[in-house]
Write an enzyme that holds these catalytic residues in place. Structure first.
Site, PDB file in Angstrom:
ATOM      1  CB  ILE A 185     -51.307  29.357   3.609  1.00  0.00           C
ATOM      2  CG1 ILE A 185     -50.688  28.049   3.088  1.00  0.00           C
ATOM      3  CG2 ILE A 185     -52.686  29.609   2.962  1.00  0.00           C
ATOM      4  CD1 ILE A 185     -51.559  26.812   3.208  1.00  0.00           C
ATOM      5  CB  CYS A 191     -50.867  36.338  -1.120  1.00  0.00           C
ATOM      6  SG  CYS A 191     -51.922  35.127  -0.402  1.00  0.00           S
ATOM      7  CB  THR A 193     -54.861  32.962   0.160  1.00  0.00           C
ATOM      8  OG1 THR A 193     -54.280  32.633  -1.093  1.00  0.00           O
ATOM      9  CG2 THR A 193     -55.435  31.708   0.788  1.00  0.00           C
ATOM     10  CB  CYS A 339     -25.593  38.251  13.281  1.00  0.00           C
ATOM     11  SG  CYS A 339     -26.685  37.289  12.234  1.00  0.00           S
TER      12      CYS A 339
HETATM   13  P1  5GP Z   1     -43.697  37.978  -0.802  1.00  0.00           P
HETATM   14  O1  5GP Z   1     -42.236  37.778  -0.574  1.00  0.00           O
HETATM   15  O2  5GP Z   1     -43.971  38.752  -2.060  1.00  0.00           O
HETATM   16  O3  5GP Z   1     -44.399  38.554   0.383  1.00  0.00           O
HETATM   17  O4  5GP Z   1     -44.339  36.528  -0.981  1.00  0.00           O
HETATM   18  C1  5GP Z   1     -43.918  35.651  -2.001  1.00  0.00           C
HETATM   19  C2  5GP Z   1     -44.765  34.401  -1.957  1.00  0.00           C
HETATM   20  O5  5GP Z   1     -46.157  34.691  -2.175  1.00  0.00           O
HETATM   21  C3  5GP Z   1     -44.460  33.411  -3.061  1.00  0.00           C
HETATM   22  O6  5GP Z   1     -43.254  32.720  -2.866  1.00  0.00           O
HETATM   23  C4  5GP Z   1     -45.691  32.526  -3.030  1.00  0.00           C
HETATM   24  O7  5GP Z   1     -45.639  31.551  -2.034  1.00  0.00           O
HETATM   25  C5  5GP Z   1     -46.786  33.522  -2.669  1.00  0.00           C
HETATM   26  N1  5GP Z   1     -47.591  33.881  -3.863  1.00  0.00           N
HETATM   27  C6  5GP Z   1     -47.155  34.265  -5.081  1.00  0.00           C
HETATM   28  N2  5GP Z   1     -48.188  34.503  -5.910  1.00  0.00           N
HETATM   29  C7  5GP Z   1     -49.308  34.261  -5.194  1.00  0.00           C
HETATM   30  C8  5GP Z   1     -50.707  34.310  -5.497  1.00  0.00           C
HETATM   31  O8  5GP Z   1     -51.145  34.670  -6.589  1.00  0.00           O
HETATM   32  N3  5GP Z   1     -51.553  33.943  -4.500  1.00  0.00           N
HETATM   33  C9  5GP Z   1     -51.106  33.558  -3.279  1.00  0.00           C
HETATM   34  N4  5GP Z   1     -52.008  33.186  -2.376  1.00  0.00           N
HETATM   35  N5  5GP Z   1     -49.801  33.518  -2.946  1.00  0.00           N
HETATM   36  C10 5GP Z   1     -48.919  33.854  -3.904  1.00  0.00           C
END
Ligand code: 5GP
Length: 345
Positions: A185, A191, A193, A339
């Site tokens: 999260i 993201c 959040t 590895c």
């Molecule tokens: P990344 O590999 O780009 O760092 O993270 C991918 C993950 O970000 C996704 O699998 C999902 O869990 C999360 N994610 C995707 N879109 C959003 C969004 O709009 N808000 C948030 N909080 N998380 C997101």
């Protein structure tokens, strides 16, 4: 308020310390894993076997084209939720055993979502084995209830459920019927959040805590989000992740289907031509990536943000990188190399 003052870490906060290794070369490293899932009632004693790296169910990443390309290389894809039922029926009905073994249907938790899944499952039957139940906040009671309902109705599917970041909720979801819990999260590349809500958990520590909880119950976890380079995947596996899910690292490829945006930049170099001095211009190509709860995604799929919601994702431009195969080779090369520095499995 109580402050937890033991350290909580992200991938960037740690490095893997090398150890004496018996592996001579990267060629000797086997990245395929075999798993038997906790709650799923297997027909024919069928196990998961593959390279446990997953494409996220994000626009421009979790597409049908990505799923087929990655499945050919032994990797897994969670499809975006927004495909129509008929498109999903066509995709899963095709005689393609690799799709059954390496691709998950993704869903939310509304009644309409359940009905849509039932329709697709009824039409595709045995071709659909994995379901990813994905919500931004896996802490609601309604979410665990949905997992229970799905498990009761479909004992023969592998249920992926998330997202959470703590051991007790990982256990709760496993006991509700999930086979694989998705962890993360706030760490995602698109993201917001943590900024919008103040909620989150440093990803490496979340993976350590949740994998311990899941493994204690015979379950599995996915480290979802926050990987920015192959070394981060190695750290996630070292922390106990069974699978690692990637969004941003797999965005910007042909298989994602996004529009390619061309921009021109002055390089700063000036050369003399017959017509006089000329600024050198460089062409760069980009693809837009946005979070699935960003304003861009809400506008695309739901006609705009609902007034009581705020966006918890952003839109960024990543360099266009052509075909996914080179990126995957580079990524797997990195993990193989890790590895050879002394990792055992
Ligand atoms: P990344 O590999 O780009 O760092 O993270 C991918 C993950 O970000 C996704 O699998 C999902 O869990 C999360 N994610 C995707 N879109 C959003 C969004 O709009 N808000 C948030 N909080 N998380 C997101």
């Amino acid at each position: 308020m109580r402050i937890e003052d033991d350290s909580k870490l992200d991938y960037k906060d740690v490095l893997i310390r090398p150890k004496r290794s018996t592996l001579g070369s990267r060629k000797d490293v086997e990245l395929e894993r075999e798993f038997t899932f906790r709650n799923y009632r297997s027909e024919n004693d069928e196990h998961y076997r593959g390279i446990p790296i997953m494409a996220s169910n994000m626009d421009g990443v979790g597409t049908f084209e990505m799923a087929d390309s990655l499945a050919n290389m032994g990797l897994f894809t969670c499809l975006v939720k927004n495909y129509e039922a008929d498109q999903l029926i066509d995709f899963f009905s095709a005689e393609q055993p690799l799709r059954r073994a390496n691709v998950a249907y993704s869903t939310g938790i509304t009644e309409q979502d359940f009905e849509k899944f039932t329709r697709v499952y009824d039409k595709t039957g045995r071709q659909l084995k994995y379901v990813c139940v994905d919500v931004a906040n896996g802490y609601s009671e309604r979410f665990s209830e949905f997992i229970k309902q799905l498990r009761e109705a479909y004992p023969q599917i592998v249920i992926i459920a998330g997202n959470v970041v703590t051991g007790e909720m990982t256990e709760e979801l496993m006991l509700s019927g999930a086979d694989i819990v998705k962890v993360g999260i706030g760490p995602g590349s698109v993201c917001t959040t943590r900024i919008q809500t103040g909620v989150g958990f440093p990803q490496l520590s979340a993976v350590i805590e949740c994998s311990d909880a899941a493994h204690g119950l015979g379950g599995h976890i996915i480290a979802d989000g926050g990987c920015t380079c192959p070394g981060d995947l190695a750290k996630a596996f070292a922390a106990g992740a069974d699978f690692v899910m990637l969004g941003g690292m797999l965005a910007g490829h042909d298989e994602g289907g996004g529009e390619i945006i061309t921009r021109y930049y002055r390089t700063g170099e000036v050369i003399q031509t017959d017509a006089g001095w000329e600024d050198q211009i460089e062409e760069r190509k980009f693809v837009s990536v946005y979070g699935m709860s960003s304003k861009a995604a809400n506008e695309k799929h739901f006609g705009g943000l609902k007034e009581y919601r705020s966006s918890e994702g952003r839109e960024i431009h990543v360099p266009y990188r052509g075909n996914i195969e080179n990126t995957i080779q580079n990524l797997l090369g990195g993990v193989r190399s890790t590895c050879t520095y002394g990792a055992r499995d």
